[in-house]
Write an enzyme that holds these catalytic residues in place. Structure first.
Site, PDB file in Angstrom:
ATOM      1  N   LYS A 215       0.855  -1.192   0.000  1.00 37.93           N
ATOM      2  CA  LYS A 215       0.000   0.000   0.000  1.00 37.93           C
ATOM      3  C   LYS A 215       0.889   1.240   0.000  1.00 37.93           C
ATOM      4  CE  LYS A 215      -1.450  -2.095   3.525  1.00 37.93           C
ATOM      5  NZ  LYS A 215      -1.891  -2.300   4.918  1.00 37.93           N
ATOM      6  N   ASP A 248      -6.394  -0.163   7.214  1.00 35.83           N
ATOM      7  CA  ASP A 248      -7.185  -1.219   7.858  1.00 35.83           C
ATOM      8  C   ASP A 248      -8.396  -1.587   6.994  1.00 35.83           C
ATOM      9  OD1 ASP A 248      -5.407  -0.812   9.941  1.00 35.83           O
ATOM     10  OD2 ASP A 248      -6.796   0.453  11.077  1.00 35.83           O
TER      11      ASP A 248
HETATM   12  P1  ADP Z   1      -2.002   3.238   5.897  1.00 38.99           P
HETATM   13  O1  ADP Z   1      -3.347   3.713   6.383  1.00 38.99           O
HETATM   14  O2  ADP Z   1      -1.672   1.863   6.374  1.00 38.99           O
HETATM   15  O3  ADP Z   1      -0.907   4.248   6.056  1.00 38.99           O
HETATM   16  P2  ADP Z   1      -2.116   3.986   3.094  1.00 38.99           P
HETATM   17  O4  ADP Z   1      -1.984   5.417   3.458  1.00 38.99           O
HETATM   18  O5  ADP Z   1      -1.155   3.436   2.116  1.00 38.99           O
HETATM   19  O6  ADP Z   1      -2.145   2.995   4.334  1.00 38.99           O
HETATM   20  O7  ADP Z   1      -3.588   3.811   2.522  1.00 38.99           O
HETATM   21  C1  ADP Z   1      -4.180   2.541   2.368  1.00 38.99           C
HETATM   22  C2  ADP Z   1      -5.048   2.548   1.139  1.00 38.99           C
HETATM   23  O8  ADP Z   1      -6.014   3.596   1.246  1.00 38.99           O
HETATM   24  C3  ADP Z   1      -4.286   2.845  -0.139  1.00 38.99           C
HETATM   25  O9  ADP Z   1      -3.746   1.662  -0.677  1.00 38.99           O
HETATM   26  C4  ADP Z   1      -5.371   3.433  -1.025  1.00 38.99           C
HETATM   27  O10 ADP Z   1      -6.126   2.394  -1.618  1.00 38.99           O
HETATM   28  C5  ADP Z   1      -6.270   4.157  -0.024  1.00 38.99           C
HETATM   29  N1  ADP Z   1      -5.947   5.595   0.044  1.00 38.99           N
HETATM   30  C6  ADP Z   1      -5.130   6.215   0.939  1.00 38.99           C
HETATM   31  N2  ADP Z   1      -5.090   7.555   0.701  1.00 38.99           N
HETATM   32  C7  ADP Z   1      -5.899   7.777  -0.362  1.00 38.99           C
HETATM   33  C8  ADP Z   1      -6.300   8.941  -1.102  1.00 38.99           C
HETATM   34  N3  ADP Z   1      -5.865  10.177  -0.791  1.00 38.99           N
HETATM   35  N4  ADP Z   1      -7.167   8.780  -2.137  1.00 38.99           N
HETATM   36  C9  ADP Z   1      -7.648   7.549  -2.455  1.00 38.99           C
HETATM   37  N5  ADP Z   1      -7.299   6.421  -1.811  1.00 38.99           N
HETATM   38  C10 ADP Z   1      -6.450   6.523  -0.782  1.00 38.99           C
END
Ligand code: ADP
Length: 300
Positions: A215, A248
């Site tokens: 991710k 999550d």
């Molecule tokens: P974590 O919450 O573990 O830090 P991420 O920030 O990588 O994980 O986000 C997890 C998932 O949420 C990403 O793989 C994506 O699918 C979605 N996501 C996160 N931020 C965005 C955003 N600004 N726009 C669209 N989808 C998002």
């Protein structure tokens, strides 16, 4: 954990959250037919009972929620300053959940078998008592021998670990045991100097993990299944309200989808939609109706 959110001075809004719980909630909301169990320990206090009632209200199975005779749940407070910056204060050093490994006997694990998944978070690994980690690895071996798919998300939180080497040593064990890894780029950035999703895939290649999902916020998701690597585009959400539990929600929807036999492409699309929905609502758990309406959009 018990979550407290300061609103008006002196008044707290109390709820329940935690990365494994959040993932379980979104798995169950997306795939109601999948039996989804919480494995944790609570106390005999009223907040513990309310927590278990909350699990049940979300349709989660609580047969593996153990009651510790003297401990009570961990708790944290979220405060937001005038600039909207959030800070967290934790009371978890004596939490019942730290003792959960004591309850994971072979008899208890007999409930799990081929076709099941067992999800392990790096936060749980940090929180269980360090002296119980060896027992935990032995339990994972038992589960793997029975054909249970072990899933690992490192969810690195530096302040939960004594130092970086303790976190690295524990994570490497978990990567070694898991069949499906779900790291974020940020999880490995500080510990291993990995700066992009491709680098995370290369890092995971050291462990021969069957399925890896990396991710990387709105940038992309990269998957590797039996060494076949694919990059998936994410449509960035315009009105991001709160990114708590994006990962999550992604995990929960992803695992439910894979358990249901959906392809990697369909699965990433669904999981990204779930995560993209959750970040348009405050807090870890989006309102049930809004979430299911948004998920119905993608189905139709
Ligand atoms: P974590 O919450 O573990 O830090 P991420 O920030 O990588 O994980 O986000 C997890 C998932 O949420 C990403 O793989 C994506 O699918 C979605 N996501 C996160 N931020 C965005 C955003 N600004 N726009 C669209 N989808 C998002």
């Amino acid at each position: 954990m018990v979550e407290l959110r300061a609103s008006t001075p002196g008044i707290m809004h109390q709820s329940f959250a935690g990365d494994v719980y959040n993932s379980a909630v979104y798995l169950k909301r997306c795939f109601n037919a999948i039996d989804t169990s919480m494995v944790t320990a609570v106390g005999k206090d009223t907040l513990s009972s309310a927590m278990v009632a909350q699990f049940e209200d979300e349709g989660l199975n609580t047969d593996l929620v153990f009651v510790h005779p003297t401990k009570s749940p961990g708790m944290y407070l979220i405060e937001t300053d005038d600039e909207g910056e959030r800070s967290f204060t934790y009371w978890r050093s004596d939490a019942a959940a730290r003792k959960v490994v004591d309850f994971l006997s072979d008899e208890v694990l007999a409930a799990l078998g081929k076709g099941d998944m067992f999800f392990v978070s790096g936060i749980s690994l940090a929180v269980i008592e360090p002296e119980s980690r060896d027992v935990f690895w032995a339990r994972l071996e038992t589960l793997k021998a029975k054909g249970v798919v072990v899933v690992f998300d490192p969810n690195y939180r530096p302040r939960l670990w004594k130092d970086e080497s303790e976190a690295k040593e524990t994570f490497e064990k978990a990567f070694h045991y898991c069949d499906l890894a779900m790291p974020g780029v940020e999880d490995l950035e500080v510990l291993y100097g990995v700066s992009d999703a491709q680098g995370v895939i290369e890092f995971c290649n050291r462990f021969s993990i069957n399925e890896v999902v990396v991710k990387n916020g709105p940038a992309s998701v990269i998957t590797s299944l039996n060494s076949s690597v694919e990059s998936h585009t994410i449509t960035p959400v315009k009105n991001v309200v709160d990114t708590t539990s994006a990962g999550d929600a992604f995990n929960g929807a992803y695992l439910g989808s894979r358990l249901s036999g959906m392809s990697i492409d369909e699965t990433v699309r669904l999981a990204a939609h779930a995560a993209g929905t959750v970040i348009q609502h405050p807090g870890a758990i989006a309102p049930k109706v809004a979430f299911s309406e948004a998920m119905a959009d993608i189905a139709g």
